[in-house]
Design a protein around this motif. Structure first.
Motif, mmCIF file in Angstrom:
data_model
loop_
_atom_site.group_PDB
_atom_site.id
_atom_site.type_symbol
_atom_site.label_atom_id
_atom_site.label_comp_id
_atom_site.label_asym_id
_atom_site.label_seq_id
_atom_site.Cartn_x
_atom_site.Cartn_y
_atom_site.Cartn_z
ATOM 1 N N ARG A 62 63.226 68.382 87.713
ATOM 2 C CA ARG A 62 64.467 67.621 87.868
ATOM 3 C C ARG A 62 64.365 66.278 87.173
ATOM 4 N N GLU A 63 65.525 65.689 86.929
ATOM 5 C CA GLU A 63 65.540 64.340 86.378
ATOM 6 C C GLU A 63 65.055 63.366 87.442
ATOM 7 N N PHE A 64 64.594 62.208 87.014
ATOM 8 C CA PHE A 64 64.105 61.229 87.974
ATOM 9 C C PHE A 64 64.896 59.931 87.867
ATOM 10 N N MET A 65 64.946 59.230 88.965
ATOM 11 C CA MET A 65 65.568 57.915 88.989
ATOM 12 C C MET A 65 64.604 56.913 88.361
ATOM 13 N N ILE A 66 65.112 56.074 87.482
ATOM 14 C CA ILE A 66 64.245 55.124 86.784
ATOM 15 C C ILE A 66 63.964 53.908 87.660
ATOM 16 N N LEU A 67 62.705 53.739 88.017
ATOM 17 C CA LEU A 67 62.230 52.556 88.729
ATOM 18 C C LEU A 67 61.152 51.890 87.888
ATOM 19 N N ARG A 68 61.168 50.574 87.874
ATOM 20 C CA ARG A 68 60.171 49.799 87.144
ATOM 21 C C ARG A 68 59.239 49.093 88.128
ATOM 22 N N VAL A 122 69.245 55.233 98.404
ATOM 23 C CA VAL A 122 70.320 55.596 99.321
ATOM 24 C C VAL A 122 71.552 56.050 98.545
ATOM 25 N N MET A 123 71.955 55.262 97.559
ATOM 26 C CA MET A 123 73.172 55.558 96.809
ATOM 27 C C MET A 123 73.063 56.869 96.029
ATOM 28 N N GLU A 124 71.883 57.114 95.451
ATOM 29 C CA GLU A 124 71.686 58.306 94.632
ATOM 30 C C GLU A 124 71.120 59.479 95.431
ATOM 31 N N GLN A 125 70.889 59.267 96.731
ATOM 32 C CA GLN A 125 70.328 60.298 97.614
ATOM 33 C C GLN A 125 69.020 60.856 97.042
ATOM 34 N N VAL A 126 68.136 59.928 96.692
ATOM 35 C CA VAL A 126 66.847 60.281 96.092
ATOM 36 C C VAL A 126 65.735 60.063 97.114
ATOM 37 N N PRO A 127 64.973 61.104 97.463
ATOM 38 C CA PRO A 127 63.905 60.946 98.452
ATOM 39 C C PRO A 127 62.637 60.305 97.896
ATOM 40 N N LYS A 128 62.414 60.487 96.594
ATOM 41 C CA LYS A 128 61.190 59.963 95.973
ATOM 42 C C LYS A 128 61.360 59.976 94.463
ATOM 43 N N ALA A 132 57.100 60.288 80.597
ATOM 44 C CA ALA A 132 57.690 61.086 81.664
ATOM 45 C C ALA A 132 59.005 61.701 81.215
ATOM 46 N N ILE A 133 59.162 62.997 81.455
ATOM 47 C CA ILE A 133 60.408 63.685 81.110
ATOM 48 C C ILE A 133 61.046 64.343 82.327
ATOM 49 N N GLY A 134 60.389 64.261 83.484
ATOM 50 C CA GLY A 134 60.937 64.856 84.700
ATOM 51 C C GLY A 134 59.941 64.768 85.834
#
Length: 291
Positions: A27-33, A46-52, A130-132
């Motif tokens: 799956r795609e991942f949320m970008i965190l720095r 919370v907004m993107e409903q991303v657990p990790k 990282a691609i996923g």
């Protein structure tokens, strides 16, 4: 930080990504720095409903992992000492991430997740970018789509279940989650499942769970109307329920109508790793390919 790479010689880049993504493995991942604040990370999760998700540097290379549980643990342990808008993701993230090839076999991915006790796997290309990502829910969905009628919930569920009363203070519930290293608690009272409280529920309250004397009860923040499954139910059915409801755990009821366990995506992964599943899928492939 020492990063581990698996299957680096087995890259089949775009074709394999397409195939595995279609099956729900990558799956795609949320970008965190690393220098994002913990407040930003909690809000976006919370907004993107991303657990990790993974944390990547300016080169696009993964340098760590961050989960809802990591955030809850940090905020609760720090208490009121530090505001989370002043805490950087780099202080909270795990740095022992594992990178895998896009061509990784689903069963090998499951094995690595369990053996290395990883919250997720970073999927990286030949240059290390990282691609996923792969998380347990992805492998659980794979199991649900490929297996039917092979294993029963009662044989893989986690038991006994850690439960709390609806009147339990929120701070106590968070403390139990952290001490037991859990992601959810079943709210149980009068012989009935009243709800569940998860790290996702708590992430909505991230800025306030540091106040341990806050007079909030579990009943005020739990997720009600919980679905349950019977212990005799097909494990694949439970996995499909979790996939369709976008949840990671379902309470299990026994023949006597009492709570007997809980089945989670982790339990589905354990079921998937059984040799009977590999044999089942091999025989299905052999049968269908002969027609």
């Amino acid at each position: 930080m020492k990063r581990k790479s698996w299957n680096s010689g087995r890259l089949r880049v775009f074709k394999q990504i397409t195939i595995l993504s279609h099956m729900g493995i990558i799956r795609e991942f949320m970008i965190l720095r690393p220098f994002d604040t913990l407040l930003y990370a909690s809000k976006i999760m919370v907004m993107e409903q991303v657990p990790k998700s993974i944390v990547i540097d300016e080169k696009g290379e993964p340098v760590g992992t961050l989960t809802q549980k990591d955030i809850i643990n940090f905020i609760y342990s720090m208490g009121e000492d530090r505001p989370i808008e002043n805490v950087m993701v780099s202080e909270v993230m795990r740095k022992d991430l594992v990178c895998v090839s896009p061509s990784i076999d689903p069963f090998e991915a499951a094995q690595i997740l369990v053996d290395k006790r990883q919250p997720l796997l970073a999927v990286c290309d030949e240059s290390g970018k990282a691609i996923g990502i792969i998380i347990k829910s992805d492998l659980s969905n794979f199991y649900a789509s490929q297996v039917k009628g092979l294993q029963k919930v009662k044989d893989y569920m986690s038991s006994p279940v850690v439960t709390i009363e609806p009147s339990t203070r929120l701070s106590e519930a968070v403390s139990v989650l952290i001490e037991r290293n859990l992601s959810r608690l079943v709210v149980y009272s009068s012989g009935r499942v009243q709800g569940v409280i998860t790290t996702t529920d708590l992430l909505y309250l991230a800025p306030v769970i540091k106040f341990k004397e806050l007079k909030v009860e579990v009943r005020d923040v739990m997720s009600p109307n919980v679905i349950v499954v019977d212990g005799e139910e097909d494990m694949a059915h439970a996995a499909r329920l979790m996939a369709s409801r976008k949840i990671k755990g379902i309470p299990v009821m026994g023949k006597d109508g009492k709570l007997s366990g809980i089945v989670t995506t982790t339990d589905v992964i354990r079921a998937m790793m059984d040799q009977s599943v590999k044999k089942y899928l091999y025989e299905i492939k052999m049968y269908t390919s002969s027609f």
